[in-house]
Design an enzyme around this catalytic site. Structure first.
Site, PDB file in Angstrom:
ATOM      1  N   ARG A  23       0.818  -1.083  -0.165  1.00  0.00           N
ATOM      2  CA  ARG A  23      -0.156  -0.070   0.046  1.00  0.00           C
ATOM      3  C   ARG A  23       1.047   1.290   0.255  1.00  0.00           C
ATOM      4  O   ARG A  23       1.288   1.849  -1.170  1.00  0.00           O
ATOM      5  CB  ARG A  23      -0.999  -0.087   1.298  1.00  0.00           C
ATOM      6  CG  ARG A  23      -1.827   0.835   1.079  1.00  0.00           C
ATOM      7  CD  ARG A  23      -2.049   2.179   1.324  1.00  0.00           C
ATOM      8  NE  ARG A  23      -1.516   2.653   2.890  1.00  0.00           N
ATOM      9  CZ  ARG A  23      -1.154   3.893   3.265  1.00  0.00           C
ATOM     10  NH1 ARG A  23      -1.224   4.683   2.509  1.00  0.00           N
ATOM     11  NH2 ARG A  23      -0.860   3.759   4.498  1.00  0.00           N
ATOM     12  N   ASP A  24       1.435   1.630   1.138  1.00  0.00           N
ATOM     13  CA  ASP A  24       2.072   2.577   1.210  1.00  0.00           C
ATOM     14  C   ASP A  24       3.393   2.764   0.428  1.00  0.00           C
ATOM     15  O   ASP A  24       3.846   3.944  -0.067  1.00  0.00           O
ATOM     16  CB  ASP A  24       2.282   3.146   2.576  1.00  0.00           C
ATOM     17  CG  ASP A  24       2.584   4.653   3.019  1.00  0.00           C
ATOM     18  OD1 ASP A  24       2.547   5.466   2.075  1.00  0.00           O
ATOM     19  OD2 ASP A  24       2.997   5.096   4.180  1.00  0.00           O
ATOM     20  N   HIS A 215       3.139   4.537  12.435  1.00  0.00           N
ATOM     21  CA  HIS A 215       3.642   4.607  11.321  1.00  0.00           C
ATOM     22  C   HIS A 215       4.722   5.915  10.821  1.00  0.00           C
ATOM     23  O   HIS A 215       4.323   6.943  10.957  1.00  0.00           O
ATOM     24  CB  HIS A 215       2.295   4.826  10.436  1.00  0.00           C
ATOM     25  CG  HIS A 215       2.663   4.871   9.006  1.00  0.00           C
ATOM     26  ND1 HIS A 215       2.650   3.767   8.125  1.00  0.00           N
ATOM     27  CD2 HIS A 215       3.146   5.820   8.020  1.00  0.00           C
ATOM     28  CE1 HIS A 215       2.872   4.174   6.915  1.00  0.00           C
ATOM     29  NE2 HIS A 215       3.207   5.249   6.800  1.00  0.00           N
ATOM     30  N   HIS A 217       8.152   7.372   8.665  1.00  0.00           N
ATOM     31  CA  HIS A 217       8.971   7.426   7.388  1.00  0.00           C
ATOM     32  C   HIS A 217      10.287   8.163   7.657  1.00  0.00           C
ATOM     33  O   HIS A 217      10.758   8.383   8.840  1.00  0.00           O
ATOM     34  CB  HIS A 217       8.356   8.671   6.674  1.00  0.00           C
ATOM     35  CG  HIS A 217       7.256   8.168   5.745  1.00  0.00           C
ATOM     36  ND1 HIS A 217       7.029   7.828   4.695  1.00  0.00           N
ATOM     37  CD2 HIS A 217       5.888   7.800   6.442  1.00  0.00           C
ATOM     38  CE1 HIS A 217       5.544   7.418   4.217  1.00  0.00           C
ATOM     39  NE2 HIS A 217       5.131   7.623   5.489  1.00  0.00           N
ATOM     40  N   CYS A 248       4.022   9.236   0.431  1.00  0.00           N
ATOM     41  CA  CYS A 248       2.519   9.995   0.280  1.00  0.00           C
ATOM     42  C   CYS A 248       2.642  10.885  -0.973  1.00  0.00           C
ATOM     43  O   CYS A 248       3.358  11.798  -0.971  1.00  0.00           O
ATOM     44  CB  CYS A 248       1.801  10.488   1.344  1.00  0.00           C
ATOM     45  SG  CYS A 248       0.351  11.173   1.319  1.00  0.00           S
ATOM     46  N   ASN A 257       9.251   4.720   3.561  1.00  0.00           N
ATOM     47  CA  ASN A 257       8.877   4.539   4.639  1.00  0.00           C
ATOM     48  C   ASN A 257       9.998   3.782   5.254  1.00  0.00           C
ATOM     49  O   ASN A 257      10.844   3.691   4.742  1.00  0.00           O
ATOM     50  CB  ASN A 257       7.847   3.207   4.534  1.00  0.00           C
ATOM     51  CG  ASN A 257       6.533   3.675   4.161  1.00  0.00           C
ATOM     52  OD1 ASN A 257       5.817   4.060   4.921  1.00  0.00           O
ATOM     53  ND2 ASN A 257       6.140   3.368   2.674  1.00  0.00           N
TER      54      ASN A 257
END
Length: 331
Positions: A23-24, A215, A217, A248, A257
């Site tokens: 996903r990310d 979460h 980065h 993002c 990430n």
């Protein structure tokens, strides 16, 4: 290779890794992975022992093309496999559609800052909160779990520093009753360990009891340090992506990430062995090469170093067919 001899579970608690590569990790890449390749990746991560996986997003395909086949991935997995998987959602209709396909674990995302919420989701934060009870109802109808995910929990690319009180007001909003977890996101990778630990401690102490998820980065090189600080402050789940992939598309300044390999090497969960780690590095290298993306994982780079006396170094014969290039810097 020997099983992991130095588990840090006692020191760092029982926090689990959720790999968010699909996903990310894929949001900023230019290549759509096939449904079959995504399903293969999910199954390989499960085989290796990764406790949780974010398999995709319900974001509009015209805005995030790499997520176009998310529902096909959900439909291809078994109910047992889907128990380990999460899907990003931002509206009640997202939950309804994903649950109809078989998903049961939902991450309902909104941003602490209105500016980012409008850029990311197309509505104000208040509008996202107002819709949350309906999303919770859909999740509960299928006996699912739904997380409250707060993007830009530390800084916003448009508004700057986000006050802790803003996060606490969202965390304590009664419309979030029924969410099982709260996800605190360093969307831009600009937080430092003291900030991460401080916010997580306050949310744990001053909001309803829920599992805390962090979460992060790695934009400023503190991804692993922040993750360790989050775990020590009480986070029970932490996110990472293979090779530090991702970012993002609606947050200028956000880069990859925190690397799953780096988090695992630092925390040494009991299920991780040197063999498992080697397999994970090879999986990451092959995927990144396929995507044409650099490998930002320091642990993966270390695993390919010429220091064979160290158990975590991968023997030369255990190589991927086309290793990804090493990153020379962040975005």
């Amino acid at each position: 290779m020997n099983p992991n001899p130095t588990s840090l579970a006692t020191t760092l608690g029982n926090a689990i890794l959720r790999d968010v590569t699909l996903r990310d990790g894929l949001q900023l890449t230019g290549k759509l992975l096939s449904t079959e390749r995504k399903v293969e990746t999910v199954r390989e991560l499960i085989r290796l022992g990764v406790p949780a996986i974010e398999l995709g997003s319900m974001a509009r395909a015209d805005l995030v093309p790499t997520m176009a086949n998310t529902l096909e991935v959900v439909q291809a997995l078994t109910p047992e496999e889907l128990e380990r998987c999460w899907i990003w959602v931002a509206t009640p209709s997202h939950v309804a559609k994903a649950s109809a396909a078989g998903a049961r674990n939902f991450q309902y995302c909104l941003s602490a800052s209105d500016s980012h919420n409008k850029a990311n989701i197309g509505r104000t934060t208040e509008e996202s909160l107002a819709a949350l009870p309906e999303a919770i109802k859909y999740a509960q109808t299928v006996d699912g779990q739904i997380q409250l995910c707060i993007a830009t929990s530390f800084t916003c690319p448009f508004e700057g520093t986000v006050p802790e009180e803003r996060i606490l007001s969202i965390a304590n909003d009664p419309r979030a009753d029924g969410t099982t977890d709260i996800v605190l996101c360093d969307t831009l990778g600009q937080a430092i360990p003291a900030q991460v630990a401080g916010l997580i401690s306050r949310v744990r102490e001053e909001s309803p009891a829920r599992r805390i998820v962090y979460h992060g980065h790695d934009t400023w090189g503190l991804g692993v340090a922040n993750t360790l600080a989050a775990i020590q402050a009480g986070a029970a789940m932490v996110d990472g992506a293979l090779g530090g992939l991702g970012g993002c598309p609606f947050a200028p300044g956000a880069s990859g990430n925190t690397s799953s390999e780096d988090i695992l090497f630092a925390t040494r969960p009991e299920w991780l062995t040197t063999d498992t780690f080697a397999d994970l590095v090879v999986l990451s290298e092959k995927l990144l090469a396929e995507l044409g993306e650099p490998n930002r994982s320091k642990a993966a780079q270390g695993a390919r170093s010429k220091a064979p006396a160290f158990d975590w170094v991968i023997p030369a014969e255990s190589s991927s067919s086309a290793p990804a290039p090493v990153s020379t810097g962040g975005n």
